[in-house]
Scaffold this active site. Structure first.
Site, PDB file in Angstrom:
ATOM      1  N   GLY A  94      -3.215   0.931   2.129  1.00 31.27           N
ATOM      2  CA  GLY A  94      -3.210  -0.841   1.364  1.00 31.27           C
ATOM      3  C   GLY A  94      -3.387  -0.531   0.082  1.00 31.27           C
ATOM      4  O   GLY A  94      -3.285  -1.632   0.022  1.00 31.27           O
ATOM      5  N   GLY A 134      -2.413   1.406  -2.462  1.00 39.01           N
ATOM      6  CA  GLY A 134      -1.353   2.615  -3.533  1.00 39.01           C
ATOM      7  C   GLY A 134      -1.506   3.896  -3.375  1.00 39.01           C
ATOM      8  O   GLY A 134      -1.066   4.663  -5.272  1.00 39.01           O
ATOM      9  N   LEU A 135      -2.437   3.791  -2.992  1.00 34.39           N
ATOM     10  CA  LEU A 135      -2.419   5.688  -2.944  1.00 34.39           C
ATOM     11  C   LEU A 135      -1.418   6.738  -2.118  1.00 34.39           C
ATOM     12  O   LEU A 135      -1.780   8.151  -1.582  1.00 34.39           O
ATOM     13  CB  LEU A 135      -3.976   6.054  -2.656  1.00 34.39           C
ATOM     14  CG  LEU A 135      -4.876   5.526  -3.442  1.00 34.39           C
ATOM     15  CD1 LEU A 135      -6.709   5.532  -3.047  1.00 34.39           C
ATOM     16  CD2 LEU A 135      -4.519   6.267  -5.052  1.00 34.39           C
ATOM     17  N   GLY A 136       0.229   6.221  -1.340  1.00 34.64           N
ATOM     18  CA  GLY A 136       0.479   7.237  -0.739  1.00 34.64           C
ATOM     19  C   GLY A 136      -0.265   7.177   1.135  1.00 34.64           C
ATOM     20  O   GLY A 136       0.835   8.327   0.996  1.00 34.64           O
ATOM     21  N   ASP A 146       7.017   8.645  -3.250  1.00 35.64           N
ATOM     22  CA  ASP A 146       5.702   8.812  -2.410  1.00 35.64           C
ATOM     23  C   ASP A 146       6.036  10.194  -1.101  1.00 35.64           C
ATOM     24  O   ASP A 146       4.924  11.174  -1.721  1.00 35.64           O
ATOM     25  CB  ASP A 146       4.994   7.293  -1.707  1.00 35.64           C
ATOM     26  CG  ASP A 146       5.035   6.815  -2.556  1.00 35.64           C
ATOM     27  OD1 ASP A 146       4.889   6.762  -3.969  1.00 35.64           O
ATOM     28  OD2 ASP A 146       3.889   5.536  -1.972  1.00 35.64           O
TER      29      ASP A 146
HETATM   30  C1  MEV Z   1       5.092   3.249  -4.661  1.00 36.67           C
HETATM   31  O1  MEV Z   1       4.156   3.997  -5.046  1.00 36.67           O
HETATM   32  C2  MEV Z   1       5.536   3.716  -6.190  1.00 36.67           C
HETATM   33  C3  MEV Z   1       6.951   1.875  -6.140  1.00 36.67           C
HETATM   34  O2  MEV Z   1       7.941   2.496  -7.879  1.00 36.67           O
HETATM   35  C4  MEV Z   1       7.975   2.498  -5.468  1.00 36.67           C
HETATM   36  C5  MEV Z   1       8.942   2.885  -4.745  1.00 36.67           C
HETATM   37  O3  MEV Z   1       8.585   4.118  -5.369  1.00 36.67           O
HETATM   38  O4  MEV Z   1       9.108   3.150  -3.756  1.00 36.67           O
HETATM   39  C6  MEV Z   1       6.114   0.738  -6.594  1.00 36.67           C
END
Ligand code: MEV
Length: 301
Positions: free
Chosen positions: A89, A91-93, A138
Site C-alpha cells: 500500500g 506505491g512500491l509495487g 508494475d
Molecule cells: C501504479 O504503480 C501505476 C499506475 O499507473 C497504475 C497502473 O499502471 O496500473 C498508477
C-alpha cells in the site's frame, strides 16, 4: 527460489493506464517464493503477515491466487510460501512483486518454463483482482528488473542508464490505494476528456524524453522532467499535501527533481539527488518522514 522486484515509477504513472509510455525501475528488494507440488487444495502462505490462504476460499487473495495458478497452466496443486520485504500500500509495487514471484515459483514446481514477459502476464491476473484496470507496468518491471520503458499491451524494453541514478525514496505514511486513484483519474477523464488526454500526452512526452536523458546520464535534465511530471500528476489530483511537502523538502536539500511515484493519494515519492541522497534523507527525517537510498543502475541480479 523465485524472485521478483519492487519498483519505482520514474515517469508516466496513470498516463500508462491510458496507453502512454511509462519508465519504471526495479528496486533491490521485493518478494521471493518457493513452491512444491502437493495433494489436495493449493495453499499460499505469505510472510511477514503470517497469512495462509487456500485457493478455494471466498476472498480476493484466494481469487487472485487461483487466477495466477490457472494462468501459469498445469493442474497440479501447489503449496507456495512467499516472503515479502517491501511495504504494501505504498506505491512500491509490493502486490506485483508477490504475484510475479508466485507465478515463477508455481511454474518451476510444475515444470513449466516462463519468460519474463510470460511471468508478467500470469501475474497480471492477480493484479486485475486487486487493481481493477492495471496497465501491466508494475508486473513487467517486477519480472524484468533493471529499468524498462513500457506501453500497455506491448513488451517491456530495457532502458540502460548512462551511470548510476542516485535516488532517495520516501514514504509519506499515508497508505495509498492504486485502484481508488486509477478510478479517480478515469472519472476526470470522463468529465474533461480533452484536458485530461492532453495531460496524458504531456506525460508521454516527458517519459520518452526522460528515457533518453537517463540513457545519456543527463541527470539535471532528468530531474527537471521529474518536476514537470509531478506537476502534471498534481493537476490530475493524485498528489497530497504530504507528497508536495516531501518533494519540496527534497528540492530544498539539493535534489535535481522530485515526484510522487505510483498511484499517489499518499504512498511514496522519489527524488533524484546525485551526491545528495544523504542530505535529502536527513531533511525528510527531520520532518518526520522515513526514506531510503536506491541506486538504480547498479547490478541487482
Ligand atoms: C501504479 O504503480 C501505476 C499506475 O499507473 C497504475 C497502473 O499502471 O496500473 C498508477
Amino acid at each position: 527460489m523465485a524472485r521478483a522486484f519492487a519498483k519505482v515509477i520514474l515517469f508516466g504513472e496513470h498516463a500508462v493506464v491510458h496507453g502512454r509510455h511509462a519508465i519504471a525501475a526495479a528496486l533491490d528488494r521485493g518478494a521471493t517464493a518457493e513452491a512444491r507440488v502437493v495433494e489436495g487444495v493449493s495453499r499460499l502462505a505469505m510472510q511477514p503477515w503470517g497469512r495462509v490462504t487456500l485457493a478455494d476460499e471466498d476472498d480476493d487473495v484466494a481469487r487472485a491466487f487461483s487466477s495466477v495458478l490457472e494462468a501459469v497452466g498445469g493442474a497440479a496443486p501447489v503449496d507456495v510460501a512467499v516472503d515479502v520485504v517491501v511495504p504494501g500500500g505504498a506505491g512500491l509495487g509490493c502486490s506485483a512483486a508477490i504475484a510475479v514471484a508466485i507465478a515463477r515459483a508455481v511454474a518451476d514446481a510444475r515444470g513449466i518454463s516462463l519468460t519474463d514477459d510470460g511471468a508478467a502476464a500470469c501475474a497480471n491476473a492477480w493484479e486485475r483482482v486487486f487493481h481493477g484496470n492495471p496497465s501491466g507496468v508494475d508486473v513487467a518491471v517486477a519480472a524484468h528488473g533493471g529499468v524498462i520503458k513500457f506501453q500497455r499491451g506491448g513488451e517491456a524494453r530495457p532502458v540502460v542508464p548512462g551511470g548510476v541514478m542516485e535516488l532517495a525514496v520516501v514514504y509519506t505514511g499515508e497508505p495509498s490505494s492504486t485502484k481508488t486513484m486509477v478510478e479517480s483519474v478515469a472519472r476526470q477523464l470522463a468529465r474533461r476528456p480533452q484536458v485530461v488526454e492532453r495531460t496524458f500526452d504531456g506525460i508521454d512526452t516527458l517519459a520518452l524524453k526522460g528515457a533518453r536523458a537517463i540513457e545519456a546520464g543527463r541527470w539535471y535534465e532528468v530531474g527537471q522532467l521529474m518536476d514537470l511530471n509531478h506537476a502534471l500528476l498534481s493537476s490530475l489530483l493524485v498528489s497530497t499535501e504530504k507528497l508536495e511537502e516531501v518533494c519540496r523538502l527534497a528540492r530544498e536539500a539539493g535534489a535535481m527533481g522530485a515526484k510522487l511515484t505510483g498511484g499517489g493519494g499518499g504512498g511514496c515519492a522519489i527524488a533524484l539527488a546525485p551526491g545528495k541522497t544523504e542530505a535529502v534523507l536527513a531533511a525528510w527525517r527531520a520532518a518526520g518522514y522515513e526514506g531510503f537510498a536506491a541506486h538504480i543502475g547498479s547490478p541487482i541480479r
